[in-house]
Write an enzyme that holds these catalytic residues in place. Structure first.
Site, PDB file in Angstrom:
ATOM      1  N   CYS A 110      84.246  95.347  84.347  1.00  0.00           N
ATOM      2  CA  CYS A 110      82.993  95.734  84.996  1.00  0.00           C
ATOM      3  C   CYS A 110      83.191  96.161  86.449  1.00  0.00           C
ATOM      4  O   CYS A 110      84.129  95.722  87.122  1.00  0.00           O
ATOM      5  CB  CYS A 110      81.994  94.582  84.927  1.00  0.00           C
ATOM      6  SG  CYS A 110      81.505  94.181  83.225  1.00  0.00           S
ATOM      7  N   CYS A 111      82.278  96.982  86.909  1.00  0.00           N
ATOM      8  CA  CYS A 111      82.410  97.605  88.216  1.00  0.00           C
ATOM      9  C   CYS A 111      81.782  96.745  89.313  1.00  0.00           C
ATOM     10  O   CYS A 111      80.772  97.097  89.911  1.00  0.00           O
ATOM     11  CB  CYS A 111      81.767  98.992  88.186  1.00  0.00           C
ATOM     12  SG  CYS A 111      82.127  99.971  89.651  1.00  0.00           S
ATOM     13  N   PHE A 112      82.363  95.568  89.531  1.00  0.00           N
ATOM     14  CA  PHE A 112      82.066  94.777  90.717  1.00  0.00           C
ATOM     15  C   PHE A 112      83.218  93.812  90.942  1.00  0.00           C
ATOM     16  O   PHE A 112      83.908  93.394  90.009  1.00  0.00           O
ATOM     17  CB  PHE A 112      80.712  94.071  90.629  1.00  0.00           C
ATOM     18  CG  PHE A 112      80.633  92.923  89.672  1.00  0.00           C
ATOM     19  CD1 PHE A 112      80.662  91.618  90.123  1.00  0.00           C
ATOM     20  CD2 PHE A 112      80.498  93.147  88.310  1.00  0.00           C
ATOM     21  CE1 PHE A 112      80.565  90.560  89.246  1.00  0.00           C
ATOM     22  CE2 PHE A 112      80.394  92.091  87.429  1.00  0.00           C
ATOM     23  CZ  PHE A 112      80.433  90.794  87.896  1.00  0.00           C
TER      24      PHE A 112
END
Length: 431
Positions: free
Chosen positions: A358-360
Site C-alpha cells: 500500500c501507498c503509505f
C-alpha cells in the site's frame, strides 16, 4: 535499535511446508501473487474440542470469517453463528445456519432489522434500553404463540477492568457495549416486564484477556442472574447464559494455547451451573477457531536496501493486516521465508523489513527483524492468519483480495474454496 523479538524465519509445522510446496507444484503462484491457505482438519479438531468440553451451543463469530465455504464447514462441525450486523445475519442465514442457532449481537440494530430477526426466530441480545423499547413495540403485535417462542437476552456490561489490549476491552465501565451493571434495578425491571427475556449476554473481550479475567466477570453477572431467577415474578426466567468473546490466540509460537479444554475446566470450577443443566451455555469463539488454521503466502515481488536494512516487498500488508500495521507492536505476526522452490530458508540473518503493497509509509508487515537473505520470487508465509484477514480487508489503493485454498493433509491436495477478487469486482464496488 531494538530488534523485534519475533526475529527469525519460523520453523513451522509440517502441513504448512507441504502446502506451499504443493501450491508451487500446482502452479498456483503462476496465477496468483498471494493466497490464503487453510488446514480444515485443524479447524474441525478445534470445533470438536470446544463442543465436546463445553456442551450447550457453541457458535462461531461470523465477523472473523464470513466466507461462505468456511461457514458451511462450521455448520458441519456443529457450530452456530454469532452475528454482529444485519449483513452477517443474512449471510449466516444463506449459509444454512438454523435460525435458533444464530445469535444476533450488535450495538445498532434498526427497527427493520429487528423485525426481520424476530420473525426469523434468531436469538437476540439487546444492547440498550432504547433498543428494548423498540422490541417491545414490535412484539406487542405478535400472537401469544409467537411471543412465547421468542428467545432474547440483555447484554450486561459487568464494568470491570481492561485487558492487555484496551481497544478490544468491551467490559470497561465506559464501554459502548451493553447495559452497565450499575443499572441493576432497571435491568431487573426489564425482565419483570418482558417474559421473552430468557437469557443474559456478557462479553468483556477476547484477545489480550486471560481466562481468569473472563470468568471473574461471568461470576459477577451470574450473581445478578441468580437474583433475578430467585424472585417470585421472574422465577427461573433466565435459561441461557451467553458467554461472548473468546480465547486469546497465542501469536508467539505454533502452539495452540490456551485450549478449549483448559477454558472448560476452569469454568466448571467457578460456574458449575453452566454445565449441570441449570442453564444453556452459549459461546461465541472466533479467532481461537480459525487463526491457527490459516496462513497467508505472498511472493516477494522486489527487494532493496535502504539505510541499515534490507527490504522485501510483498503483496500482503495493510490491505489485510490492518491491526498489525496500525497497532504495531501489539499485533506482531510471525513469518517463515521459503525460496522459489518452497524450501525453508534460515541462517545468515540480516536486519530486514517486510513491506506491504500500500501507498503509505507505515505499511510494513515486519519491522527490524533478523531474517535470512530474501530474494525476488521467494515466498513469505505469515502465520496465524486464518481470522479477520478478509472481513477487515481494506479497499485502499484498490488492492485485490486473494483467493482461498484448503490443503488436505491426508492426500496432499489443494482445493480452491473461494476465488480471488478481480479488477471488475473492485470497479463494480466503486461504480
Amino acid at each position: 535499535m531494538t530488534l523485534d523479538p519475533y526475529s527469525g524465519s519460523v520453523d513451522c509445522r509440517d502441513w504448512k511446508k507441504s502446502a506451499i510446496k504443493k501450491a508451487i507444484e500446482d502452479g498456483i503462484f503462476k496465477e496468483h501473487d498471494y493466497v490464503m491457505l487453510y488446514n480444515l482438519d485443524e479447524f474441525r479438531a478445534l470445533a470438536k474440542e470446544a463442543c465436546d468440553n463445553l456442551k450447550g451451543l457453541q457458535t462461531m463469530a461470523v465477523k472473523c470469517n464470513p466466507v461462505m465455504s468456511l461457514m458451511k464447514e462450521a455448520i458441519k462441525a456443529g457450530l452456530g453463528a454469532e452475528v454482529a450486523s444485519f449483513g452477517e445475519l443474512r449471510i449466516a442465514e444463506i449459509a444454512g445456519f438454523e435460525p435458533s442457532k444464530i445469535i444476533f449481537d450488535s450495538p445498532i440494530k434498526t427497527k427493520k432489522e429487528l423485525e426481520y430477526a424476530l420473525n426469523l426466530g434468531v436469538v437476540i441480545n439487546i444492547d440498550n434500553f432504547e433498543e428494548l423499547e423498540t422490541i417491545e413495540s414490535i412484539v406487542s403485535k405478535f400472537s401469544k404463540e409467537k411471543y412465547e417462542s421468542l428467545s432474547l437476552g440483555i447484554r450486561v456490561n459487568p464494568q470491570v477492568g481492561a485487558g492487555k489490549l484496551t481497544d478490544l476491552s468491551t467490559g470497561v465501565p465506559t464501554s459502548k457495549f451493553g447495559i452497565g451493571i450499575e443499572h441493576k434495578d432497571k435491568i431487573i425491571d426489564a425482565y419483570v416486564r418482558n417474559k421473552f427475556l430468557k437469557g443474559v449476554h456478557i462479553h468483556v473481550g477476547s484477545q489480550g484477556f486471560e481466562i481468569s479475567n473472563i470468568s471473574e466477570s461471568a461470576v459477577k453477572v451470574m450473581n445478578l442472574v441468580k437474583e433475578i431467577n430467585a424472585r417470585d415474578d421472574t422465577k427461573s426466567q433466565i435459561t441461557f447464559f451467553n458467554m461472548g468473546g473468546g480465547l486469546s490466540v497465542n501469536f508467539e509460537s505454533e502452539e495452540t494455547s490456551p485450549t478449549f479444554t483448559q477454558y472448560a475446566n476452569h469454568m466448571k470450577q467457578l460456574l458449575p451451573e453452566l454445565f449441570n443443566g441449570e442453564f444453556l451455555l452459549i459461546t461465541e469463539f472466533g479467532r481461537s477457531y480459525w487463526a491457527k488454521c490459516g496462513v497467508v503466502v505472498s511472493t516477494v515481488e522486489y527487494t532493496k536496501s535502504s539505510g541499515d536494512r534490507e527490504i522485501a516487498i510483498c503483496h500482503a500488508g495493510a490491505n489485510m493486516y490492518i491491526r498489525t500495521v496500525y497497532q504495531f507492536p501489539l499485533w506482531r505476526i510471525r513469518v517463515t521465508i521459503f525460496d522459489s522452490n518452497g524450501e525453508y530458508k534460515t541462517g545468515n540473518e540480516k536486519i530486514t523489513d517486510i513491506a506491504g503493497p500500500c501507498c503509505f509509509a507505515a505499511d510494513v508487515l515486519v519491522k527490524e527483524r533478523l531474517l535470512p537473505p530474501i530474494k525476488k520470487d521467494d515466498f513469505i508465509m505469515a502465520h496465524d492468519s486464518g481470522a479477520y484477514m478478509l472481513s477487515s480487508y481494506s479497499h485502499y489503493n484498490l488492492r485485490l483480495a486473494p483467493p482461498i485454498f484448503s490443503f488436505n493433509t491426508t492426500n496432499n491436495t489443494i482445493e480452491l474454496i473461494k476465488k480471488g477478487e478481480t479488477i471488475e469486482d473492485k470497479i463494480n464496488f466503486f461504480s
